[in-house]
Design an enzyme around this catalytic site. Structure first.
Site, PDB file in Angstrom:
ATOM      1  N   SER A  34     -56.238 -33.722 -15.599  1.00 14.72           N
ATOM      2  CA  SER A  34     -56.991 -32.924 -14.620  1.00 14.72           C
ATOM      3  C   SER A  34     -58.433 -32.703 -15.062  1.00 14.72           C
ATOM      4  O   SER A  34     -59.185 -31.999 -14.391  1.00 14.72           O
ATOM      5  CB  SER A  34     -56.318 -31.559 -14.422  1.00 14.72           C
ATOM      6  OG  SER A  34     -56.268 -30.841 -15.646  1.00 14.72           O
TER       7      SER A  34
ATOM      8  N   ASN B 179     -50.227 -22.068 -19.648  1.00 12.72           N
ATOM      9  CA  ASN B 179     -49.843 -21.497 -18.353  1.00 12.72           C
ATOM     10  C   ASN B 179     -50.627 -20.225 -18.046  1.00 12.72           C
ATOM     11  O   ASN B 179     -51.178 -20.065 -16.952  1.00 12.72           O
ATOM     12  CB  ASN B 179     -48.338 -21.205 -18.333  1.00 12.72           C
ATOM     13  CG  ASN B 179     -47.495 -22.462 -18.383  1.00 12.72           C
ATOM     14  OD1 ASN B 179     -48.026 -23.569 -18.380  1.00 12.72           O
ATOM     15  ND2 ASN B 179     -46.183 -22.296 -18.433  1.00 12.72           N
TER      16      ASN B 179
ATOM     17  N   HIS C 119     -66.256 -18.055  29.313  1.00  7.31           N
ATOM     18  CA  HIS C 119     -65.862 -19.425  29.682  1.00  7.31           C
ATOM     19  C   HIS C 119     -67.067 -20.370  29.713  1.00  7.31           C
ATOM     20  O   HIS C 119     -67.065 -21.380  30.412  1.00  7.31           O
ATOM     21  CB  HIS C 119     -65.159 -19.460  31.050  1.00  7.31           C
ATOM     22  CG  HIS C 119     -64.016 -18.503  31.163  1.00  7.31           C
ATOM     23  ND1 HIS C 119     -62.762 -18.779  30.696  1.00  7.31           N
ATOM     24  CD2 HIS C 119     -63.959 -17.245  31.676  1.00  7.31           C
ATOM     25  CE1 HIS C 119     -61.964 -17.748  30.922  1.00  7.31           C
ATOM     26  NE2 HIS C 119     -62.673 -16.791  31.503  1.00  7.31           N
TER      27      HIS C 119
ATOM     28  N   SER D 243     -83.792 -39.629  15.021  1.00  6.58           N
ATOM     29  CA  SER D 243     -82.955 -40.767  15.390  1.00  6.58           C
ATOM     30  C   SER D 243     -83.590 -42.050  14.876  1.00  6.58           C
ATOM     31  O   SER D 243     -84.816 -42.187  14.851  1.00  6.58           O
ATOM     32  CB  SER D 243     -82.798 -40.838  16.910  1.00  6.58           C
ATOM     33  OG  SER D 243     -82.279 -42.091  17.304  1.00  6.58           O
TER      34      SER D 243
ATOM     35  N   LYS E 134     -85.996 -37.816  19.627  1.00  6.71           N
ATOM     36  CA  LYS E 134     -84.863 -36.951  19.287  1.00  6.71           C
ATOM     37  C   LYS E 134     -85.183 -35.985  18.155  1.00  6.71           C
ATOM     38  O   LYS E 134     -85.870 -36.306  17.208  1.00  6.71           O
ATOM     39  CB  LYS E 134     -83.647 -37.801  18.880  1.00  6.71           C
ATOM     40  CG  LYS E 134     -83.052 -38.647  19.974  1.00  6.71           C
ATOM     41  CD  LYS E 134     -82.376 -37.810  21.035  1.00  6.71           C
ATOM     42  CE  LYS E 134     -81.144 -37.078  20.508  1.00  6.71           C
ATOM     43  NZ  LYS E 134     -80.094 -37.983  20.031  1.00  6.71           N
TER      44      LYS E 134
ATOM     45  N   ASN F 298     -82.440 -33.752  16.155  1.00  2.00           N
ATOM     46  CA  ASN F 298     -81.004 -33.489  16.101  1.00  2.00           C
ATOM     47  C   ASN F 298     -80.678 -32.284  15.218  1.00  2.00           C
ATOM     48  O   ASN F 298     -81.183 -32.185  14.097  1.00  2.00           O
ATOM     49  CB  ASN F 298     -80.264 -34.717  15.555  1.00  2.00           C
ATOM     50  CG  ASN F 298     -80.449 -35.929  16.435  1.00  2.00           C
ATOM     51  OD1 ASN F 298     -80.513 -35.817  17.659  1.00  2.00           O
ATOM     52  ND2 ASN F 298     -80.535 -37.102  15.827  1.00  2.00           N
TER      53      ASN F 298
ATOM     54  N   GLU G 283     -74.603 -28.840  13.008  1.00  2.00           N
ATOM     55  CA  GLU G 283     -73.403 -29.629  13.291  1.00  2.00           C
ATOM     56  C   GLU G 283     -72.514 -29.757  12.058  1.00  2.00           C
ATOM     57  O   GLU G 283     -71.283 -29.716  12.148  1.00  2.00           O
ATOM     58  CB  GLU G 283     -73.811 -31.017  13.809  1.00  2.00           C
ATOM     59  CG  GLU G 283     -74.411 -30.972  15.207  1.00  2.00           C
ATOM     60  CD  GLU G 283     -74.933 -32.330  15.672  1.00  2.00           C
ATOM     61  OE1 GLU G 283     -74.876 -33.292  14.870  1.00  2.00           O
ATOM     62  OE2 GLU G 283     -75.407 -32.425  16.810  1.00  2.00           O
TER      63      GLU G 283
ATOM     64  N   TYR H  39     -43.968 -21.752 -13.883  1.00  2.00           N
ATOM     65  CA  TYR H  39     -45.003 -22.765 -13.700  1.00  2.00           C
ATOM     66  C   TYR H  39     -44.380 -24.132 -13.455  1.00  2.00           C
ATOM     67  O   TYR H  39     -43.391 -24.503 -14.078  1.00  2.00           O
ATOM     68  CB  TYR H  39     -45.898 -22.838 -14.946  1.00  2.00           C
ATOM     69  CG  TYR H  39     -47.044 -23.817 -14.791  1.00  2.00           C
ATOM     70  CD1 TYR H  39     -48.223 -23.435 -14.173  1.00  2.00           C
ATOM     71  CD2 TYR H  39     -46.926 -25.133 -15.240  1.00  2.00           C
ATOM     72  CE1 TYR H  39     -49.274 -24.336 -14.018  1.00  2.00           C
ATOM     73  CE2 TYR H  39     -47.970 -26.039 -15.088  1.00  2.00           C
ATOM     74  CZ  TYR H  39     -49.137 -25.636 -14.471  1.00  2.00           C
ATOM     75  OH  TYR H  39     -50.155 -26.528 -14.303  1.00  2.00           O
TER      76      TYR H  39
END
Length: 495
Positions: free
Chosen positions: A47, A134, A180, A301, A307, A309, A314, A341
């Site tokens: 890990s 642990n 709505h 763009s 454009k 954006n 987003e 564990y």
């Protein structure tokens, strides 16, 4: 020593050949095994690729554990001093990039212990007395999650302040309120932004509440049953800033509900950020025209030069999926695991690390977008008057002035709206005679309530959108933020 000083974080081997590292790894967990693990076993078992970021927490926990072992007479003061010196050197090597991480050593705990023993000899080997990996990893992970919550507390203060600044500047800026996504009633932009400030206060409070439950120490629970050594778990808990040691050793090593609760809180908070981000995306479109994005949080763009954006918004909107997905993934890892564990729990950290990183980036980005907020009040005001948004004001006037039952007033207003729709005009543009053809008792006074300005000003109920209400809400919110900051400073121990 030279191997460490010249090595970088390449993920390669250390201490010479891989076979030597494998032998050392094997010696860490006992002499029962006659052969080393297969390459596949070594790869699935390691890990270190992600838990190396716990090095600071692991060293802090080891330092506190060494202090306690010396204070209780389990190790000598000389060993304790040597351990301190060695851990300081290990930390410096890691932070300087002069430490090689080797998958054969599995995890950050074994890496630090192996290097410590190289530096200080047998004293380093005594550090692991009365503890297990642990309780060690559970302690490290709780410390790391607590640190994340503390960072978010400060970042949320910045975010809420940015929201309040926008709301204050636009407490009287009229815009359409939606249900709505259809025009419903006029509100103010300040009122709209204050809704997100209220959400942010709750998100911050959820994280603070989560901190209270995660801030208990597993250290000293050992593998699962505690230890026969005369340790002082209260000492290590206090040294690490925990409120208390966990009361049950099995629970201490096998529970990850603190991480699940953190992920749940972040999932809710990310959902709120996503909703605000979505409105920024919508408002920045030419169809709405409510908002102009600056270059700071926009992209262009590759083919359409006109454009602009809203990519930052987003991406904030999208990342809630990753954060909520991390919570679901961890829930599935923990589902059905017997006490105490199991190696399954190694899969807890990577999704939590990523989700925390993603959320932190989203929160900082959204704060930046609020500080760079450029609304278009003219477009908002024009849109607020569309769609017969003051129809409810007409119905309320009929109830208030003509003592008409609300359901009857609703019916009359619907008929007036239908008339205006047929005429292609707004309610305020109808003549008194046209309205009286629907309800003869309507008087000239009705026109006093049909403008969007009058509609907004009339919403004076607690929590309503009237500009004076909004300003009072902002003042209260600023005081609340100040009070919370003072409380946080008093409650959290110095590190």
């Amino acid at each position: 020593m030279s191997d460490h000083k010249n090595a970088k974080n390449t993920g390669g081997t250390t201490h010479g050949e891989a076979g030597e590292s494998q032998t050392q790894s094997q010696s860490m967990w006992g002499g029962r095994f006659g052969a080393g693990p297969s390459a596949v076993m070594q790869e699935i078992n390691a890990s270190i690729g992600f838990d190396k970021r716990l090095y600071g927490e692991d060293i802090a926990g080891s330092t506190a554990h060494a202090d306690m072992l010396a204070a209780t007479g389990i190790i000598s003061q000389q060993d304790r001093d040597a351990i301190h010196e060695g851990l300081t050197q290990v930390k410096a090597e890691i932070e300087a990039g002069d430490f090689t991480f080797d998958p054969a050593l599995e995890d950050i705990h074994m890496h630090i212990e192996a290097r410590l023993r190289e530096i200080v000899g047998d004293a380093g080997a005594r550090l692991h007395t009365a503890r297990s990996r642990n309780d060690q990893v559970a302690t490290d992970f709780r410390l790391w999650c607590r640190g994340a919550v503390d960072r978010f507390d400060g970042l949320y203060a910045d975010f809420i302040s940015a929201l309040l600044d926008v709301a204050d500047a636009h407490a009287g800026t009229i815009m359409p309120g939606f249900t709505h996504l259809q025009t419903a009633q006029p509100v103010t932009l300040g009122h709209h932004i204050m809704a997100y400030a209220e959400m942010a206060f709750r998100d911050r409070a959820r994280l603070a509440d989560c901190r209270k439950r995660l801030n208990e120490s597993p250290l000293g629970a050992a593998a699962l049953a505690g230890t026969g050594f005369p340790i002082d778990r209260h000492q290590t808990a206090e040294a690490l800033g925990f409120d208390a040691p966990m009361a049950n050793s099995l629970d201490a090593v096998s529970s990850r509900d603190f991480a699940l609760e953190l992920m749940a809180a972040l999932s809710i908070a990310a959902t709120h950020l996503s909703r605000l981000a979505d409105e920024i995306v919508l408002w920045a479109t030419p169809a709405f025209g409510f908002l102009t994005l600056s270059d700071e949080f926009s992209t262009g763009s590759s083919i359409m030069p006109q454009k602009r954006n809203p990519d930052a918004a987003e991406l904030v909107r999208a990342k809630v999926g990753r954060i909520a997905g991390a919570m679901s993934g961890l829930m599935m890892v923990m589902k059905g695991l017997p006490l105490a564990y199991s190696k399954d729990m190694q899969e807890d950290k990577e999704p939590v690390f990523k989700a925390v990183d993603d959320f932190e980036l989203c929160l900082v980005a959204m704060t930046g977008m609020m500080m760079d907020f450029h609304p278009n009040p003219t477009a908002m005001r024009a849109a607020a008057g569309q769609g017969f948004s003051t129809a409810t004001d007409l119905a309320d006037w009929l109830v208030r002035e003509l003592k008409m039952p609300f359901r009857d007033a609703h019916h009359v207003t619907g008929a007036v709206v239908k008339l205006a729709e047929g005429e292609g005009c707004d309610l305020a543009e109808l003549s008194l005679e046209q309205m009286q053809a629907v309800e003869p008792r309507i008087s000239q006074a009705v026109f006093d309530v049909l403008s969007v300005e009058a509609s907004v000003a009339s919403r004076t109920s607690f929590g309503g959108t009237a500009p004076e209400n909004v300003r009072a809400q902002i003042r209260a919110a600023r005081q609340k933020l100040t009070d919370e900051q003072k409380l946080t400073a008093r409650e959290k121990p110095a590190k």
